[in-house]
Design a protein around this motif. Sequence first.
Motif, short mmCIF file in Angstrom:
data_model
loop_
_atom_site.label_atom_id
_atom_site.label_comp_id
_atom_site.label_asym_id
_atom_site.label_seq_id
_atom_site.Cartn_x
_atom_site.Cartn_y
_atom_site.Cartn_z
N GLY A 1 10.55 6.54 -3.00
CA GLY A 1 9.66 5.45 -3.28
C GLY A 1 10.21 4.29 -2.03
O GLY A 1 10.99 4.36 -1.47
N ALA A 2 9.16 3.24 -2.21
CA ALA A 2 9.49 1.86 -1.69
C ALA A 2 9.79 0.63 -2.34
O ALA A 2 9.36 0.65 -3.52
N PHE A 3 10.89 -0.06 -1.87
CA PHE A 3 10.99 -1.28 -2.73
C PHE A 3 10.33 -2.52 -1.92
O PHE A 3 10.24 -2.59 -0.83
N LEU A 4 10.00 -3.48 -2.68
CA LEU A 4 9.08 -4.47 -2.23
C LEU A 4 9.29 -5.72 -2.82
O LEU A 4 10.33 -5.98 -3.75
N GLU A 5 9.54 -6.60 -1.71
CA GLU A 5 9.36 -8.25 -2.25
C GLU A 5 8.19 -8.81 -2.57
O GLU A 5 7.45 -8.76 -1.46
N LEU A 6 8.01 -8.91 -3.78
CA LEU A 6 6.69 -9.53 -3.97
C LEU A 6 6.45 -10.81 -3.67
O LEU A 6 7.41 -11.78 -3.49
N GLU A 7 5.05 -11.47 -3.50
CA GLU A 7 4.84 -12.84 -3.07
C GLU A 7 5.47 -13.89 -4.05
O GLU A 7 5.60 -14.71 -3.80
N ASN A 8 5.92 -13.37 -5.47
CA ASN A 8 6.19 -14.47 -6.28
C ASN A 8 7.76 -14.33 -6.24
O ASN A 8 8.43 -15.01 -7.01
N GLY A 9 8.20 -13.59 -5.25
CA GLY A 9 9.92 -13.57 -5.14
C GLY A 9 10.62 -12.52 -5.82
O GLY A 9 11.85 -12.31 -5.73
N GLU A 10 9.90 -11.77 -6.73
CA GLU A 10 10.67 -10.76 -7.53
C GLU A 10 10.47 -9.38 -6.91
O GLU A 10 9.75 -9.32 -5.70
N GLU A 11 11.37 -8.38 -7.32
CA GLU A 11 11.12 -7.14 -6.93
C GLU A 11 10.17 -6.24 -7.52
O GLU A 11 9.91 -6.18 -8.48
N GLY A 12 9.53 -5.34 -6.51
CA GLY A 12 8.68 -4.23 -6.86
C GLY A 12 9.03 -3.00 -6.43
O GLY A 12 9.87 -2.84 -5.51
N PHE A 13 8.54 -2.02 -7.10
CA PHE A 13 8.96 -0.61 -6.74
C PHE A 13 7.67 0.15 -6.64
O PHE A 13 6.86 0.11 -7.68
N VAL A 14 7.31 1.01 -5.72
CA VAL A 14 6.30 2.01 -5.57
C VAL A 14 6.89 3.20 -5.55
O VAL A 14 7.62 3.71 -4.49
N GLY B 1 -0.96 -4.12 -4.01
CA GLY B 1 -0.98 -3.06 -4.95
C GLY B 1 -1.51 -3.73 -6.35
O GLY B 1 -1.82 -4.86 -6.49
N LYS B 2 -1.33 -2.95 -7.31
CA LYS B 2 -1.55 -3.13 -8.63
C LYS B 2 -0.50 -3.06 -9.53
O LYS B 2 0.26 -2.01 -9.45
N VAL B 3 -0.10 -3.75 -10.39
CA VAL B 3 1.01 -3.72 -11.39
C VAL B 3 0.75 -2.84 -12.42
O VAL B 3 -0.32 -2.71 -13.21
N ILE B 4 1.52 -1.65 -12.55
CA ILE B 4 1.20 -0.53 -13.59
C ILE B 4 2.33 -0.37 -14.47
O ILE B 4 2.20 0.17 -15.53
N LYS C 1 12.97 0.61 -15.42
CA LYS C 1 14.05 0.23 -16.42
C LYS C 1 14.79 -0.86 -16.21
O LYS C 1 15.64 -1.66 -16.90
N ASP C 2 15.03 -1.19 -14.57
CA ASP C 2 15.93 -2.05 -14.29
C ASP C 2 15.11 -3.40 -13.95
O ASP C 2 15.69 -4.29 -13.41
N GLY C 3 13.91 -3.43 -14.65
CA GLY C 3 13.15 -4.81 -14.64
C GLY C 3 12.33 -5.10 -13.27
O GLY C 3 11.34 -6.21 -13.38
N LYS C 4 12.32 -4.18 -12.50
CA LYS C 4 11.37 -4.29 -11.35
C LYS C 4 10.03 -3.94 -11.66
O LYS C 4 9.71 -3.09 -12.69
N TYR C 5 9.04 -4.80 -11.04
CA TYR C 5 7.51 -4.28 -11.21
C TYR C 5 7.03 -2.94 -10.55
O TYR C 5 7.62 -2.82 -9.52
N GLU C 6 6.57 -2.10 -11.46
CA GLU C 6 6.14 -0.72 -10.85
C GLU C 6 4.95 -1.01 -10.25
O GLU C 6 3.78 -1.64 -10.93
N ILE C 7 4.74 -0.85 -8.97
CA ILE C 7 3.53 -1.04 -8.23
C ILE C 7 2.71 0.37 -7.78
O ILE C 7 3.42 1.24 -7.59
N SER C 8 1.31 0.24 -7.77
CA SER C 8 0.70 1.43 -7.22
C SER C 8 -0.13 1.17 -6.21
O SER C 8 -1.06 0.01 -6.44
N LEU C 9 0.04 1.49 -5.06
CA LEU C 9 -0.93 1.20 -3.98
C LEU C 9 -2.20 2.11 -4.04
O LEU C 9 -3.04 1.66 -3.74
#
Length: 123
Positions: free
Chosen positions: A23-36, A61-64, A68-76
Motif C-alpha cells: 500500500g501507500a502512506f499519505l500525508e492528509l491535508e489535515n496533517g494526519e496520516e492515511g494509508f491506502v 480519496g474517501k475515508v473508509i 489498527k495504528d490509528g491512521k485513516y484508511e483511505i480508498s482511492l
Amino acid sequence: MVNESLATGDSVKGKVVDIKKFGAFLELENGEEGFVHISKISKKYVREISSFLKIGDEVQGKVIGRTKDGKYEISLKDFDEEKEDTGKSHNFEKRLNQYLKDSEKKISEYKKHLDKKKNTRRR
C-alpha cells in the motif's frame, strides 16, 4: 483544516509520502496520516503500486475507516466510483427531463389531433 477529525465517508486529499508492496502512506491535508491498501488503489488489478502512484502525487480519496495504528484508511477507487455515480445520475436526470418534455409535447400534439378529428366528424 489542521487536526480536524475525519469521519468514514468523508472525501479527503493527501500527498503520497511512502510506498510499500502492500500500500501507500499519505500525508492528509489535515496533517494526519492515511494509508491506502493496494486493493483500494484502483478498480483495475494493481500488480505494482508504482504503476499507479508515485511519491509526491496529490490524490483524493474517501475515508473508509481507521487502521489498527490509528491512521485513516483511505480508498482511492471508492472515491472514483462516487465521482462516476454522480456523473451518471446527473446524465440520467438530464435524459429523464428531456424524455418528460418530449412526452408532454407528443401527448399535447396527439390531443390536438384527436380534437381535430372530433370536430371534422361533427360537421
